[in-house]
Scaffold this motif. Structure first.
Motif, short mmCIF file in Angstrom:
data_model
loop_
_atom_site.label_atom_id
_atom_site.label_comp_id
_atom_site.label_asym_id
_atom_site.label_seq_id
_atom_site.Cartn_x
_atom_site.Cartn_y
_atom_site.Cartn_z
N PHE A 163 10.40 -17.54 4.97
CA PHE A 163 8.94 -17.33 5.33
C PHE A 163 8.60 -17.74 6.34
O PHE A 163 8.90 -19.00 6.77
N THR A 189 3.23 -13.24 -0.04
CA THR A 189 3.73 -12.06 -0.61
C THR A 189 2.84 -11.07 -1.27
O THR A 189 1.66 -11.48 -1.55
N MET A 205 0.34 -7.36 9.24
CA MET A 205 -0.77 -8.15 9.84
C MET A 205 -2.00 -7.64 9.93
O MET A 205 -2.28 -6.49 10.26
N ILE A 222 -1.03 -12.43 6.87
CA ILE A 222 0.23 -11.81 6.96
C ILE A 222 0.71 -11.54 5.37
O ILE A 222 0.96 -12.36 4.75
N VAL A 274 3.74 -10.03 3.18
CA VAL A 274 5.29 -9.90 3.16
C VAL A 274 5.56 -9.33 1.97
O VAL A 274 5.40 -9.67 0.82
N ASP A 296 12.02 -12.42 5.59
CA ASP A 296 10.54 -12.34 6.40
C ASP A 296 10.91 -11.81 7.75
O ASP A 296 11.29 -12.66 8.64
N ILE A 346 0.33 -16.69 5.57
CA ILE A 346 1.15 -15.78 4.71
C ILE A 346 1.50 -16.09 3.41
O ILE A 346 1.52 -17.00 2.86
N GLN A 404 9.41 -6.85 4.92
CA GLN A 404 8.44 -6.42 6.12
C GLN A 404 7.08 -6.86 6.04
O GLN A 404 6.73 -7.25 5.07
N ARG A 405 6.47 -7.31 7.29
CA ARG A 405 5.27 -7.95 7.29
C ARG A 405 4.11 -6.90 7.86
O ARG A 405 4.44 -6.20 8.70
N THR A 448 8.76 -11.76 10.23
CA THR A 448 7.62 -12.16 10.89
C THR A 448 8.24 -13.16 12.04
O THR A 448 9.16 -14.17 11.67
N ASP A 486 -1.66 -18.73 11.19
CA ASP A 486 -0.98 -17.79 10.24
C ASP A 486 -1.25 -18.23 8.92
O ASP A 486 -0.85 -19.19 8.46
#
Length: 331
Positions: free
Chosen positions: A314, A21, A129, A119, A121, A274, A19, A126-127, A276, A17
């Motif tokens: 996160f 923003t 993907m 991902i 965010v 987050d 991740i 909301q995420r 996720t 992953d």
């Protein structure tokens, strides 16, 4: 479940992953619907990664997240998933083992690199993907260890991995091994996009008795059954499996076991940062309670606590002491 070495063995996507923003303008520029999940190729993964803000990288994948949560709750967890013999593959293997999850799958040729999920965010937690499956979708029956499957009380399967022929064949073989050994099989629907592409085969699997426990959210159970009404969808799905677990976001979750319905409200650990991994960690909590032989309501509440912790920061891996949180909330 003292006659087994593992509480749960999961089969799923082995991805890393990434991740970061992002704001709504970035999603609009990229043409990405907020909260969506799409599959991308290696070229698009490289391009999008270059445009992302500073990112955080951890081993990921839906079922892998669930096993990380199970281990954090004190459960005995194992994971089967394909990575390549490359840098991200080493990151994945080291990370998941360091969390206390048994991971034995040998790496494959790096010609097809380890998968990754980019991902994004947004400020509303909301995420969105963007997944490059890579080596994860090359998993084959040869990667299975039958003894490891027999040693697990529950075999937990991830729908993200069902569409490719090779991994689907591996999961079908694993189901045969598990049921022959008297073990339970659980399936998580993962995402509504998985149902859109494989609904008929899922219904065939479930209707044929291949699944003992089914995990889904509201939209997924509707899509699976073809029902617009939630209660009708739950009624249809619960008639097909001995145990159905459905998460309902802010309204909590329900479980139906052989006609008996139990509901719990959502738990609160901190602000929503987050989302996720919320469903993944809910499943971890429920499976932990189920493995301990707890009543349905307690298993649901453990799932709600685990999900609440994961959405308070996160990433899809626990940061707080889940065992302590569960003990506090179950008082």
């Amino acid at each position: 479940m003292t006659d087994t070495r593992l509480d749960v063995l999961a089969i799923g996507d082995a991805v890393v992953d990434v991740i970061a923003t992002a704001d709504d303008d970035f999603l609009a520029e990229e043409g990405l619907p907020k909260g969506s999940m799409r599959l991308i190729d290696a070229t698009e993964a490289t391009r999008l990664y270059a445009r992302m803000n500073q990112a955080r990288e951890t081993s990921g994948g839906s079922a892998a997240n669930t096993m990380a949560g199970l281990a954090a709750l004190g459960g005995r967890a194992g994971f089967v998933g394909q990575v390549a013999a490359d840098q991200l593959g080493e990151i994945f293997a080291h990370d998941i083992r360091a969390l206390g999850v048994e991971f034995r799958t040998p790496p494959s040729d790096p010609e097809i690199p380890t998968g990754r999920c980019l991902i994004l965010v947004t400020p509303d937690a909301q995420r969105t993907m963007n997944t490059f499956a890579g080596a994860a979708h090359t998993l084959s029956e040869a990667a299975l260890d039958p003894k490891q499957i027999e040693d697990a009380a529950i075999l937990y399967l991830e729908a993200y991995l069902w569409r490719p022929a090779g991994p689907r064949a591996a999961m079908k073989k694993a189901i045969e091994i598990a049921h022959r050994a008297g073990r339970k099989v659980a399936l998580t629907m993962s995402d509504i996009a998985c149902i859109a592409s494989s609904r008929d085969s899922f219904l065939e699997l479930i209707g044929g008795g291949g699944v003992d426990m089914l995990f889904a959210n509201e939209n997924e159970v509707k899509a699976l059954t073809g029902r617009d009404d939630f209660d009708a969808a739950v009624a249809d799905a619960s008639a097909q499996v001995p145990l159905l677990v459905v998460t309902c976001g802010e309204r909590g979750a329900i479980a139906i076991e052989r006609g008996r319905r139990v509901a719990v409200s959502a738990e609160r650990v901190g602000p929503v940062v987050d989302t996720t991994g919320a469903g993944d960690l809910f499943a971890a909590g429920f499976l932990r309670g189920h493995a301990e032989g707890r009543p349905l309501e307690q298993s649901l509440r453990i799932g709600a606590v685990a999900a609440a912790e994961i959405i308070s920061h996160f990433g899809a891996r626990p940061e707080a002491d889940l065992k302590a949180l569960v003990a506090e909330h179950l008082q």
